[in-house]
Motif scaffolding. Structure first.
Motif, PDB file in Angstrom:
ATOM      1  N   MET A  47      43.130  37.133  18.304  1.00 56.18           N
ATOM      2  CA  MET A  47      41.673  37.948  18.074  1.00 56.18           C
ATOM      3  C   MET A  47      40.438  37.988  17.910  1.00 56.18           C
ATOM      4  O   MET A  47      39.297  38.008  18.752  1.00 56.18           O
ATOM      5  N   GLU A  48      40.407  36.145  17.660  1.00 52.33           N
ATOM      6  CA  GLU A  48      39.257  35.789  18.095  1.00 52.33           C
ATOM      7  C   GLU A  48      38.741  35.704  19.363  1.00 52.33           C
ATOM      8  O   GLU A  48      39.285  35.106  20.256  1.00 52.33           O
ATOM      9  N   ASP A  49      36.609  35.455  20.126  1.00 52.89           N
ATOM     10  CA  ASP A  49      37.269  34.997  21.314  1.00 52.89           C
ATOM     11  C   ASP A  49      36.861  33.592  21.298  1.00 52.89           C
ATOM     12  O   ASP A  49      35.691  33.488  22.883  1.00 52.89           O
ATOM     13  N   ASP A  50      36.303  32.821  20.575  1.00 57.36           N
ATOM     14  CA  ASP A  50      35.678  31.679  20.233  1.00 57.36           C
ATOM     15  C   ASP A  50      36.470  30.538  21.286  1.00 57.36           C
ATOM     16  O   ASP A  50      37.597  30.805  21.063  1.00 57.36           O
ATOM     17  N   VAL A  51      36.282  28.988  21.597  1.00 58.53           N
ATOM     18  CA  VAL A  51      36.321  28.110  21.580  1.00 58.53           C
ATOM     19  C   VAL A  51      35.600  27.310  20.796  1.00 58.53           C
ATOM     20  O   VAL A  51      34.925  26.722  21.041  1.00 58.53           O
ATOM     21  N   LEU A  52      36.788  26.865  19.940  1.00 55.73           N
ATOM     22  CA  LEU A  52      36.361  25.179  19.596  1.00 55.73           C
ATOM     23  C   LEU A  52      36.363  24.228  20.101  1.00 55.73           C
ATOM     24  O   LEU A  52      37.199  23.788  20.788  1.00 55.73           O
ATOM     25  N   PHE A  53      34.889  23.231  20.773  1.00 56.33           N
ATOM     26  CA  PHE A  53      35.261  22.288  21.088  1.00 56.33           C
ATOM     27  C   PHE A  53      34.248  20.715  20.276  1.00 56.33           C
ATOM     28  O   PHE A  53      33.781  21.108  19.659  1.00 56.33           O
ATOM     29  N   ILE A  54      35.527  19.815  20.470  1.00 56.09           N
ATOM     30  CA  ILE A  54      34.837  18.539  19.898  1.00 56.09           C
ATOM     31  C   ILE A  54      34.508  17.590  20.819  1.00 56.09           C
ATOM     32  O   ILE A  54      35.990  17.094  21.664  1.00 56.09           O
ATOM     33  N   ASP A  55      34.083  16.619  20.455  1.00 55.52           N
ATOM     34  CA  ASP A  55      34.216  14.819  21.601  1.00 55.52           C
ATOM     35  C   ASP A  55      34.031  14.155  20.497  1.00 55.52           C
ATOM     36  O   ASP A  55      33.169  13.452  20.006  1.00 55.52           O
ATOM     37  N   ALA A  56      35.173  14.077  20.865  1.00 54.47           N
ATOM     38  CA  ALA A  56      35.781  12.550  19.808  1.00 54.47           C
ATOM     39  C   ALA A  56      36.578  11.565  20.757  1.00 54.47           C
ATOM     40  O   ALA A  56      36.630  10.504  20.462  1.00 54.47           O
ATOM     41  N   ASN A  77      38.019  23.359  10.236  1.00 56.39           N
ATOM     42  CA  ASN A  77      36.758  23.744   9.234  1.00 56.39           C
ATOM     43  C   ASN A  77      36.561  24.639   9.618  1.00 56.39           C
ATOM     44  O   ASN A  77      35.925  25.616   9.920  1.00 56.39           O
ATOM     45  N   ARG A  78      36.408  24.424  11.526  1.00 52.54           N
ATOM     46  CA  ARG A  78      36.601  24.954  13.114  1.00 52.54           C
ATOM     47  C   ARG A  78      35.215  25.462  12.753  1.00 52.54           C
ATOM     48  O   ARG A  78      34.131  27.120  12.751  1.00 52.54           O
ATOM     49  N   LYS A  79      33.663  24.658  12.405  1.00 54.77           N
ATOM     50  CA  LYS A  79      32.276  25.200  12.055  1.00 54.77           C
ATOM     51  C   LYS A  79      31.591  23.989  12.848  1.00 54.77           C
ATOM     52  O   LYS A  79      32.279  22.834  13.142  1.00 54.77           O
ATOM     53  N   ASP A  80      30.521  24.767  13.334  1.00 56.51           N
ATOM     54  CA  ASP A  80      29.966  23.400  14.150  1.00 56.51           C
ATOM     55  C   ASP A  80      29.505  21.900  13.047  1.00 56.51           C
ATOM     56  O   ASP A  80      29.381  21.346  12.233  1.00 56.51           O
ATOM     57  N   VAL A  81      29.632  20.903  14.769  1.00 58.96           N
ATOM     58  CA  VAL A  81      29.290  19.284  13.758  1.00 58.96           C
ATOM     59  C   VAL A  81      27.777  18.899  14.430  1.00 58.96           C
ATOM     60  O   VAL A  81      28.518  18.980  15.870  1.00 58.96           O
ATOM     61  N   ASP A  82      27.475  18.169  13.650  1.00 56.46           N
ATOM     62  CA  ASP A  82      25.756  18.157  14.614  1.00 56.46           C
ATOM     63  C   ASP A  82      26.098  17.154  16.036  1.00 56.46           C
ATOM     64  O   ASP A  82      27.551  15.939  14.787  1.00 56.46           O
ATOM     65  N   LYS A  83      26.062  16.973  17.019  1.00 54.71           N
ATOM     66  CA  LYS A  83      27.152  15.736  17.815  1.00 54.71           C
ATOM     67  C   LYS A  83      28.385  15.687  18.149  1.00 54.71           C
ATOM     68  O   LYS A  83      29.286  14.649  18.632  1.00 54.71           O
ATOM     69  N   ALA A  90      30.755  18.486  16.701  1.00 50.75           N
ATOM     70  CA  ALA A  90      31.926  19.514  17.544  1.00 50.75           C
ATOM     71  C   ALA A  90      30.814  20.826  17.488  1.00 50.75           C
ATOM     72  O   ALA A  90      29.310  21.349  17.359  1.00 50.75           O
ATOM     73  N   HIS A  91      31.517  22.060  18.278  1.00 47.57           N
ATOM     74  CA  HIS A  91      30.211  23.117  18.110  1.00 47.57           C
ATOM     75  C   HIS A  91      31.370  24.395  18.802  1.00 47.57           C
ATOM     76  O   HIS A  91      32.496  24.436  19.521  1.00 47.57           O
ATOM     77  N   VAL A  92      31.729  25.559  18.297  1.00 49.00           N
ATOM     78  CA  VAL A  92      32.399  26.809  18.246  1.00 49.00           C
ATOM     79  C   VAL A  92      31.430  27.516  18.736  1.00 49.00           C
ATOM     80  O   VAL A  92      30.449  28.112  18.615  1.00 49.00           O
ATOM     81  N   ALA A  93      32.436  27.873  20.153  1.00 49.49           N
ATOM     82  CA  ALA A  93      31.293  28.740  21.466  1.00 49.49           C
ATOM     83  C   ALA A  93      32.096  30.182  21.359  1.00 49.49           C
ATOM     84  O   ALA A  93      33.616  30.269  21.947  1.00 49.49           O
ATOM     85  N   ASN A  94      31.561  31.019  22.117  1.00 51.76           N
ATOM     86  CA  ASN A  94      31.963  32.347  21.947  1.00 51.76           C
ATOM     87  C   ASN A  94      32.233  32.681  22.887  1.00 51.76           C
ATOM     88  O   ASN A  94      31.383  31.889  23.829  1.00 51.76           O
ATOM     89  N   LEU A  95      32.518  34.341  23.618  1.00 51.70           N
ATOM     90  CA  LEU A  95      32.771  34.335  24.699  1.00 51.70           C
ATOM     91  C   LEU A  95      31.674  34.503  25.607  1.00 51.70           C
ATOM     92  O   LEU A  95      31.893  34.175  27.071  1.00 51.70           O
ATOM     93  N   ASP A  96      30.445  35.138  25.096  1.00 50.75           N
ATOM     94  CA  ASP A  96      29.206  35.132  25.977  1.00 50.75           C
ATOM     95  C   ASP A  96      28.732  34.023  26.205  1.00 50.75           C
ATOM     96  O   ASP A  96      28.301  33.625  27.427  1.00 50.75           O
ATOM     97  N   GLU A  97      28.759  33.283  25.292  1.00 49.06           N
ATOM     98  CA  GLU A  97      28.318  31.647  25.342  1.00 49.06           C
ATOM     99  C   GLU A  97      28.937  30.541  26.961  1.00 49.06           C
ATOM    100  O   GLU A  97      28.351  30.328  27.701  1.00 49.06           O
ATOM    101  N   VAL A 121      29.250  20.624  23.807  1.00 44.83           N
ATOM    102  CA  VAL A 121      28.732  19.590  22.252  1.00 44.83           C
ATOM    103  C   VAL A 121      27.047  18.801  23.020  1.00 44.83           C
ATOM    104  O   VAL A 121      27.945  17.606  23.865  1.00 44.83           O
ATOM    105  N   ASP A 122      25.881  18.566  22.679  1.00 43.47           N
ATOM    106  CA  ASP A 122      25.139  17.736  22.768  1.00 43.47           C
ATOM    107  C   ASP A 122      24.940  16.158  21.995  1.00 43.47           C
ATOM    108  O   ASP A 122      25.009  16.283  20.756  1.00 43.47           O
ATOM    109  N   THR A 123      25.554  15.053  22.690  1.00 39.44           N
ATOM    110  CA  THR A 123      26.057  13.980  21.684  1.00 39.44           C
ATOM    111  C   THR A 123      24.686  12.563  22.215  1.00 39.44           C
ATOM    112  O   THR A 123      24.899  11.853  21.872  1.00 39.44           O
TER     113      THR A 123
END
Length: 529
Positions: A404-413, A440-446, A448-455, A469-471
């Protein structure tokens, strides 16, 4: 019993010493075949010991071979006749009665003794052991000697009949053969660390499900299936977990079947095919006379990257309703196939090259529809040089069918790893950080970032991780005062050393006029400094 790292290393060293001129990719077929035959023999012998109450298997067989065959088939799915056990080969070796035909004949009889309902799991499983190959020796005598050495080796390295230990050993050897088999290793091996990330994500919150179905459309050695099942509460319970898979390369298909059974998976819980996933859709099932696609709780895959495939006349294939992947790159075709066979509440994880995140044309249109239908849950960038067959960086994409959610979690590992000689390895802390961040699905500085569909729309459906994700780490400011002080201190040290060298050279005298002239010129250089 735990199979220690030292024991594993010793086993691999011993195997290498007996390999001779056979390439690792071919050698593994013989070693794994013999290991598996011993596993099946010991399993049959252990079952017979519990059933016969002291009576010999040979006596039972002599009384009524047909009844004895059914007796073992009904429980194990196969039969091994008296005289064909692995222990019988060892006894013949010890009494100088062994011949290579003992093995070849036993394998023929094994194939004949597989029960009809177990044929998909056992048929042809030893076909990669070519006992007539000149690589084993130029004649029957030398080939017999080679096989005797290998049987003796297998007898020594197999620890016990605990499937956890045997499975651990088998997985370790798969990895070592992959590392020593060059580019083709990727045909059958996904590093355990990557499998572990995918398995933990797939099973999170679902570990207690009483029944669970798994599907890998490019299954290789089956390690993804096994690792995922290992996180389920009912792992090891007969009938609770069903393993489905498909593999196009026959040798790898055999490797996968052996791997599953060596880990204690019963033959009637295994449903795998030796076929091309993209050209012929499977699995399907007949319900009330109607042929329907089979759906699964979890789908996992590490398909060959950017594979060329025949994409002609695919427009009406229900798997590819979002669009047909280009013939030069089958990445999205594998993804769509897996998603098609996912249950409405299922979860999927697939390893792909970074190109699927930003390539345009047909792939761009497929990506856009997947995003607008909320199918893509997460994109996880993992480090380069993790896989044995490629140094390119890859991603793990997590998908769901009915989000149902329209967001995407981005992780730069991509920066979390331990550098090794020719590769990189994910450490436990790297794996835990990835999985915890996903859950956890939350932003982590440098990181991870949760981006919604608009973004994502603002980025024109481009999912390239650095867009989200700005590293970037700024360079620390230069301390000019310290820099000047360091330069002055270095200059003072240089002058002091030059003075010491000049003083030492004053004691030197040339052996002749020419040498003295050269020495004076060198002294002059130091006196100028």
């Amino acid at each position: 019993m735990v199979l220690t790292a030292e024991k594993k290393s010793l086993i691999w060293k011993t195997l290498n010493e007996t390999r001779g001129k056979i390439e690792p990719a071919e050698y593994k077929n013989y070693i794994f075949g013999l290991m598996f035959y011993k596993f099946l023999s010991n399993k049959a012998q252990a079952w017979l010991n519990n059933q016969l109450h002291g009576e010999s298997w040979e006596n039972i067989w002599q009384q009524n071979p047909e009844k004895a065959t059914r007796f073992m088939q009904n429980k194990l799915g196969y039969v091994i006749r008296p005289g064909d056990m692995f222990s019988d080969w060892q006894e013949k070796i010890n009494t100088d009665q062994f011949n290579i035909s003992n093995v070849s004949d036993a394998i023929v009889r094994f194939n004949q003794g597989v029960s009809p309902n177990a044929k998909p799991e056992f048929e042809g499983i030893f076909d990669d052991m070519d006992l007539t190959s000149n690589r084993l020796g130029s004649n029957t005598q030398t080939r017999t000697k080679t096989l005797m050495d290998w049987i003796g080796l297998i007898d020594k390295i197999e620890i016990d009949e605990n499937t956890d230990v045997l499975g651990d050993l088998y997985e370790y050897l798969i990895g070592m053969f992959a590392a020593n088999s060059g580019a083709k290793a990727g045909e059958f091996y996904t590093p355990h660390e990557v499998s572990d990330i995918m398995a933990r994500i797939l099973t999170a919150g679902r570990e207690d499900m009483p029944e669970y179905s798994l599907y890998d459309p490019a299954m290789g050695s089956g390690s993804l299936l096994l690792t995922t099942a290992s996180y389920m509460k009912n792992d090891g319970v007969r009938g609770a977990i069903k393993y489905y898979g498909q593999e196009v390369i026959t040798t790898t298909y055999n490797l996968g079947r052996i791997n599953l059974m060596m880990h204690g998976v019963e033959y009637n819980d295994i449903h795998i095919h030796n076929s091309d996933t993209l050209s012929s859709d499977w699995p399907d099932g007949v319900t009330d006379g109607v042929d329907n696609p089979r759906m699964f709780d979890a789908v996992m895959a590490n398909p060959p990257y950017s594979l060329k495939w025949d994409n002609t006349n695919r427009e009406d294939d229900p798997r590819f309703k979002s669009g047909v992947a280009p013939k030069s790159k089958a990445d999205f075709a594998f993804l769509q196939h897996g998603l098609y066979h996912l249950k409405q509440d299922g979860r999927m994880a697939i390893v792909l090259p970074h190109g699927v995140l930003f390539r345009g044309a047909a792939e761009g249109r497929i990506r856009k529809q997947l995003l607008e239908e909320n199918n893509i849950s997460a994109v996880i960038g993992i480090p380069p040089k993790i896989f044995t067959n490629t140094g390119i960086p890859t991603i793990i994409m997590v998908l769901e069918k009915n989000r149902m959610e329209d967001d995407v979690l981005f992780i730069d590992a991509s920066k979390g790893f331990e550098k090794q000689k020719n590769s990189n390895k994910l450490r436990n802390e790297d794996i835990n950080k990835i999985v915890d961040t996903y859950l956890n699905r939350k932003d982590v500085d440098k990181y991870a970032h949760v981006a919604n569909l608009d973004e994502i729309k603002e980025n024109e459906y481009n999912l390239n991780i650095p867009r989200y994700v700005d590293t970037f780490e700024p360079e620390p400011p230069v301390d000019v005062d310290k820099l000047v002080s360091d330069m002055q201190e270095t200059d003072t040290e240089i002058k002091q050393l030059n003075g010491e060298i000049s003083s030492l050279m004053d004691d030197l005298v040339g052996a002749d006029a020419v040498a003295q002239q050269q020495l004076d010129e060198i002294k002059g250089l130091f006196n100028e400094k």
